[in-house]
Design an enzyme around this catalytic site. Structure first.
Site, PDB file in Angstrom:
ATOM      1  N   GLY A   1       2.430 -15.674 -42.960  1.00 36.09           N
ATOM      2  CA  GLY A   1       3.616 -14.841 -42.813  1.00 36.09           C
ATOM      3  C   GLY A   1       4.392 -15.098 -41.539  1.00 36.09           C
ATOM      4  CB  ILE A   2       6.215 -12.740 -39.314  1.00 41.51           C
ATOM      5  CG1 ILE A   2       7.310 -12.278 -40.299  1.00 41.51           C
ATOM      6  CG2 ILE A   2       6.774 -12.775 -37.894  1.00 41.51           C
ATOM      7  CD1 ILE A   2       7.807 -10.870 -40.047  1.00 41.51           C
TER       8      ILE A   2
ATOM      9  CG  ASP B   1     -11.463  -6.916 -36.780  1.00 44.36           C
ATOM     10  OD1 ASP B   1     -10.302  -6.487 -36.639  1.00 44.36           O
ATOM     11  OD2 ASP B   1     -12.370  -6.256 -37.321  1.00 44.36           O
TER      12      ASP B   1
ATOM     13  N   GLY C   1      -0.847  -7.394 -38.394  1.00 46.98           N
ATOM     14  CA  GLY C   1      -0.445  -6.113 -38.968  1.00 46.98           C
ATOM     15  C   GLY C   1      -1.080  -5.899 -40.321  1.00 46.98           C
TER      16      GLY C   1
ATOM     17  CE1 TYR D   1       2.828  -2.170 -41.255  1.00 45.77           C
ATOM     18  CE2 TYR D   1       4.983  -1.131 -41.514  1.00 45.77           C
ATOM     19  CZ  TYR D   1       4.214  -2.225 -41.181  1.00 45.77           C
ATOM     20  OH  TYR D   1       4.834  -3.392 -40.770  1.00 45.77           O
TER      21      TYR D   1
ATOM     22  CE  LYS E   1       3.412  -2.979 -37.573  1.00 45.95           C
ATOM     23  NZ  LYS E   1       3.035  -4.111 -36.689  1.00 45.95           N
TER      24      LYS E   1
ATOM     25  CB  ILE F   1      11.266 -10.000 -42.851  1.00 47.20           C
ATOM     26  CG1 ILE F   1      11.963  -9.308 -41.660  1.00 47.20           C
ATOM     27  CG2 ILE F   1      11.159 -11.501 -42.620  1.00 47.20           C
ATOM     28  CD1 ILE F   1      13.374  -9.779 -41.375  1.00 47.20           C
TER      29      ILE F   1
END
Length: 257
Positions: free
Chosen positions: A19-20, A62, A91, A162, A166, A195
């Site tokens: 991913g990102i 981890d 994330g 979530y 965040k 995204i």
């Protein structure tokens, strides 16, 4: 970015296996950094590092495990060199059965695991970074955290766990900015909007739903990982030395402040 400025600088990216995070690893390597690809999935991390070339390495970690994070930094500082850039991209969005759990149905396990990875992970990694930079300062120290437009708007596709996790990261990054400032270290947050990643696609049911979501974005499209890497590119550069404690929105105008 001038690759000569970054030559020899070590950049650690958590969640770098896909991913990102993976896109950031590729981009930082192209800009001269020696990249440490850290991910809980050792195979993914190794695959990304191999693609980057021989000067880049992978580490399985981890980020929610304190001993693992302490061990990671001790290892890197000894065997690789001082970490100059930390990108906390690891994330977790838990979607049981592909559906967003409602607060009334949410288990404490989902809540705790969401905070463990998204918030505790960012704290543990940045704490170790700060401890080592206190002992051995480096020029242009940079920490980039990841928040979310969901934490700013209350979210539509994300769970309350979530969103809360965040939002906590976004507040924590400001506290970190104050405590790290005397070392010349900056601390900023990227808050991505919609995204095009696996995480986003896990929250929608069809390409039509993505197209519909894009209609609510003033720039008329879903964001790409390149949009995010461009913002990180600036924040880790020497040119961003006077920017700290800020949240950079990368959302195409989805949320304006």
């Amino acid at each position: 970015m001038n690759t000569a400025v970054n030559a020899g600088r070590v950049a650690l990216v958590t969640g770098g296996g896909r991913g990102i995070g993976a896109a950031l690893c590729i981009h930082l390597a192209q800009n001269g950094f020696r990249v440490v690809v850290a991910d809980i999935d050792s195979e993914n991390a190794a695959g990304v590092a191999t693609d980057l070339g021989k000067d880049h390495i992978a580490r399985a970690v981890d980020v929610a495990n304190e001993a693992a994070v302490v061990g990671l930094f001790n290892d890197l500082e000894t065997s690789v060199g001082p970490v100059g850039v930390l990108v906390c991209a690891a994330g977790l969005l838990i979607m049981p059965g592909g559906e967003r759990p409602l607060i009334k149905d949410m288990t404490t396990d989902i809540w705790e695991r969401s905070y463990a990875v998204n918030t505790r992970g960012a704290f543990l990694c940045s704490r170790e970074f700060l401890r080592h930079r206190e002992a051995k300062p480096v020029p242009h120290g940079r920490v980039v955290f990841f928040g979310s437009v969901a934490a700013q708007l209350g979210g539509y596709r994300s769970s309350a766990a979530y969103i809360g996790a965040k939002a906590a990261v976004m507040g924590y990054a400001k506290a970190f900015a104050r405590e790290a400032a005397h070392l010349g270290i900056t601390s900023n947050v990227i808050a991505p909007g919609l995204i095009d990643t696996e995480m986003l696609r896990s929250t929608v049911t069809s390409s039509g739903a993505l197209a519909a979501a894009a209609q609510n974005i003033p720039l008329g499209r879903i964001g790409t990982v390149d949009d995010v890497t461009a913002a990180v590119d600036y924040l880790v550069s020497p040119g961003a030395a006077y920017i700290t404690g800020n949240v950079i929105d990368v959302n195409g105008g989805y949320r304006m402040q």
